[in-house]
Design an enzyme around this catalytic site. Sequence first.
Site, mmCIF file in Angstrom:
data_model
loop_
_atom_site.group_PDB
_atom_site.id
_atom_site.type_symbol
_atom_site.label_atom_id
_atom_site.label_comp_id
_atom_site.label_asym_id
_atom_site.label_seq_id
_atom_site.Cartn_x
_atom_site.Cartn_y
_atom_site.Cartn_z
ATOM 1 N N ARG A 88 0.818 -1.234 0.000
ATOM 2 C CA ARG A 88 0.000 0.000 0.000
ATOM 3 C C ARG A 88 0.843 1.273 0.000
ATOM 4 O O ARG A 88 0.485 2.281 0.598
ATOM 5 C CB ARG A 88 -0.973 0.039 1.198
ATOM 6 C CG ARG A 88 -1.917 -1.111 1.272
ATOM 7 C CD ARG A 88 -2.847 -1.234 0.084
ATOM 8 N NE ARG A 88 -3.546 -2.476 0.160
ATOM 9 C CZ ARG A 88 -3.111 -3.618 -0.419
ATOM 10 N NH1 ARG A 88 -2.019 -3.623 -1.165
ATOM 11 N NH2 ARG A 88 -3.782 -4.732 -0.283
ATOM 12 N N SER B 118 -10.848 -1.851 3.438
ATOM 13 C CA SER B 118 -10.147 -1.985 4.721
ATOM 14 C C SER B 118 -9.769 -0.605 5.227
ATOM 15 O O SER B 118 -9.115 0.155 4.510
ATOM 16 C CB SER B 118 -8.857 -2.794 4.549
ATOM 17 O OG SER B 118 -9.182 -4.074 4.077
ATOM 18 N N GLU C 75 -5.315 2.945 6.306
ATOM 19 C CA GLU C 75 -5.046 2.739 4.870
ATOM 20 C C GLU C 75 -5.771 3.847 4.090
ATOM 21 O O GLU C 75 -5.311 4.307 3.054
ATOM 22 C CB GLU C 75 -5.577 1.360 4.446
ATOM 23 C CG GLU C 75 -5.377 1.089 2.959
ATOM 24 C CD GLU C 75 -5.633 -0.359 2.566
ATOM 25 O OE1 GLU C 75 -5.345 -1.273 3.364
ATOM 26 O OE2 GLU C 75 -6.118 -0.559 1.438
HETATM 27 C C1 LIG Z 1 -15.712 -2.169 -1.136
HETATM 28 C C2 LIG Z 1 -14.244 -1.833 -1.294
HETATM 29 C C3 LIG Z 1 -13.316 -2.843 -1.414
HETATM 30 C C4 LIG Z 1 -11.951 -2.542 -1.544
HETATM 31 N N1 LIG Z 1 -11.068 -3.558 -1.675
HETATM 32 C C5 LIG Z 1 -9.753 -3.274 -1.829
HETATM 33 C C6 LIG Z 1 -8.799 -4.324 -1.972
HETATM 34 O O1 LIG Z 1 -9.129 -5.512 -1.992
HETATM 35 N N2 LIG Z 1 -7.498 -3.990 -2.122
HETATM 36 C C7 LIG Z 1 -7.078 -2.688 -2.131
HETATM 37 O O2 LIG Z 1 -5.869 -2.446 -2.283
HETATM 38 N N3 LIG Z 1 -7.953 -1.672 -1.979
HETATM 39 C C8 LIG Z 1 -9.278 -1.936 -1.839
HETATM 40 N N4 LIG Z 1 -10.168 -0.906 -1.685
HETATM 41 C C9 LIG Z 1 -9.681 0.487 -1.585
HETATM 42 C C10 LIG Z 1 -9.584 1.260 -2.931
HETATM 43 O O3 LIG Z 1 -10.512 0.753 -3.876
HETATM 44 C C11 LIG Z 1 -8.176 1.233 -3.501
HETATM 45 O O4 LIG Z 1 -7.250 1.810 -2.608
HETATM 46 C C12 LIG Z 1 -8.079 1.974 -4.843
HETATM 47 O O5 LIG Z 1 -6.820 1.730 -5.398
HETATM 48 C C13 LIG Z 1 -8.278 3.495 -4.710
HETATM 49 O O6 LIG Z 1 -8.428 4.015 -6.023
HETATM 50 P P1 LIG Z 1 -9.298 5.327 -6.302
HETATM 51 O O7 LIG Z 1 -9.260 5.621 -7.758
HETATM 52 O O8 LIG Z 1 -10.646 5.200 -5.720
HETATM 53 O O9 LIG Z 1 -8.451 6.413 -5.530
HETATM 54 P P2 LIG Z 1 -8.946 7.523 -4.483
HETATM 55 O O10 LIG Z 1 -9.575 6.862 -3.321
HETATM 56 O O11 LIG Z 1 -9.738 8.563 -5.168
HETATM 57 O O12 LIG Z 1 -7.551 8.142 -4.046
HETATM 58 C C14 LIG Z 1 -6.640 7.365 -3.290
HETATM 59 C C15 LIG Z 1 -5.256 7.992 -3.439
HETATM 60 O O13 LIG Z 1 -4.812 7.800 -4.780
HETATM 61 C C16 LIG Z 1 -4.382 9.041 -5.337
HETATM 62 N N5 LIG Z 1 -4.672 9.045 -6.760
HETATM 63 C C17 LIG Z 1 -5.859 8.772 -7.376
HETATM 64 N N6 LIG Z 1 -5.717 8.867 -8.716
HETATM 65 C C18 LIG Z 1 -4.419 9.211 -8.950
HETATM 66 C C19 LIG Z 1 -3.647 9.454 -10.126
HETATM 67 N N7 LIG Z 1 -4.175 9.402 -11.362
HETATM 68 N N8 LIG Z 1 -2.345 9.785 -9.980
HETATM 69 C C20 LIG Z 1 -1.768 9.864 -8.745
HETATM 70 N N9 LIG Z 1 -2.450 9.632 -7.602
HETATM 71 C C21 LIG Z 1 -3.752 9.314 -7.707
HETATM 72 C C22 LIG Z 1 -5.205 10.106 -4.598
HETATM 73 O O14 LIG Z 1 -4.536 11.365 -4.627
HETATM 74 C C23 LIG Z 1 -5.258 9.505 -3.191
HETATM 75 O O15 LIG Z 1 -4.111 9.865 -2.453
HETATM 76 C C24 LIG Z 1 -11.539 -1.192 -1.553
HETATM 77 C C25 LIG Z 1 -12.489 -0.161 -1.445
HETATM 78 C C26 LIG Z 1 -13.835 -0.478 -1.312
HETATM 79 C C27 LIG Z 1 -14.844 0.640 -1.208
#
Ligand SMILES: Cc1cc2nc3c(=O)[nH]c(=O)nc-3n(C[C@H](O)[C@H](O)[C@H](O)COP(=O)(O)OP(=O)(O)OC[C@H]3O[C@@H](n4cnc5c(N)ncnc54)[C@H](O)[C@@H]3O)c2cc1C
Length: 304
Positions: A177, A227, A297
């Site tokens: 992460r 998480s 996280e």
């Molecule tokens: C039901 C559920 C299940 C999940 N299961 C998992 C799992 O199994 N494993 C896991 O790892 N995560 C899981 N997650 C968490 C999440 O989906 C991940 O961390 C995902 O990678 C976040 O992506 P996002 O586009 O939503 O980013 P955001 O939540 O919008 O942002 C997260 C971070 O990423 C940065 N970011 C976003 N886009 C960019 C970009 N283009 N360039 C640079 N930085 C950027 C943002 O600035 C921020 O700091 C889960 C979430 C939910 C709701």
Amino acid sequence: MSDTDLINKLKEIAGDGNVLCDEPMSKHTTFKAGGAARFFVTIPHEESLKSMVPYLQSTGLPFFLAGKGSNLLVSDKGYDGVILRLGSGFERISFSGNEVTAGAAASLISMAAAAADRGFSGLEFASGIPGSVGGAVFMNAGAYGGEICQCLKDAEILFLDGSTEHCSAEDLKLSYRYSCLKDRPGCVIKAVFTLNEDDPEMIRGRMEEYKKKRLEKQPLEYPSAGSTFKRPEGFFAGKLISDAGLSGEHVGDAYVSEKHCGFIVNKGNATATDIHQLMVRVQSRVKEYTGVTLEPEVIMLGEF
Ligand SMILES: Cc1cc2nc3c(=O)[nH]c(=O)nc-3n(C[C@H](O)[C@H](O)[C@H](O)COP(=O)(O)OP(=O)(O)OC[C@H]3O[C@@H](n4cnc5c(N)ncnc54)[C@H](O)[C@@H]3O)c2cc1C
């Protein structure tokens, strides 16, 4: 500079319909909680991003790049700056040989499904992660033994000094992460992943298995950010929280899920403050009962 001048400039760079003022971030986060972004701007394409970043830097206004908001908790006090989101010009997914190239705004789930349809394995782990490709690279997202770092070949990043670099998983120092983008901010524009040929039925079978596990074990019926805490080395956060007697603990409508204590869920109208207070309570009780420190996280934005 007046707000009107600022809004006009944002519209000039991103397009008229892409600039929203006082936009509630509860609409753009999977927690469905949190305050408003003073400005919420959808960036239509790369050229616009490359003009927007230096412009925002020149104003001194804070700015933040959001993905799909699936790992984000925005303060109820809101964000006194500009929240950027990448738009349709960053959603393209294309295949060449055994590689897939995806724009940073592409959905990880869509990319994994498209790879499976073409008989490419390696992204099954990602098939239930509701984030964007950019967010997944930033977080080195992972599940069921798979992680972005295992298949990422190259990510194109726009850094804040205006330089664009092609970075490997190693360059980005991807680990559990973590990516170095947490310390050296930059925007992922697109990413290339190396996959392996396999039978589409076998790939879909593995994806179905993971989906079944998620449905069985995770409280997907409620808004959350997955998480809440990272897995401490040698432990499982959910087990520690359960052992500390915190299953079902709540602050307002923010609950420690009884189905999976590693998730904090919004059972109705939880505020970001409720969620944050519950996180702090969980951390302090787990520390008290087990001696283990839980690290969030979830990315927190604004004042808590
Ligand atoms: C039901 C559920 C299940 C999940 N299961 C998992 C799992 O199994 N494993 C896991 O790892 N995560 C899981 N997650 C968490 C999440 O989906 C991940 O961390 C995902 O990678 C976040 O992506 P996002 O586009 O939503 O980013 P955001 O939540 O919008 O942002 C997260 C971070 O990423 C940065 N970011 C976003 N886009 C960019 C970009 N283009 N360039 C640079 N930085 C950027 C943002 O600035 C921020 O700091 C889960 C979430 C939910 C709701």
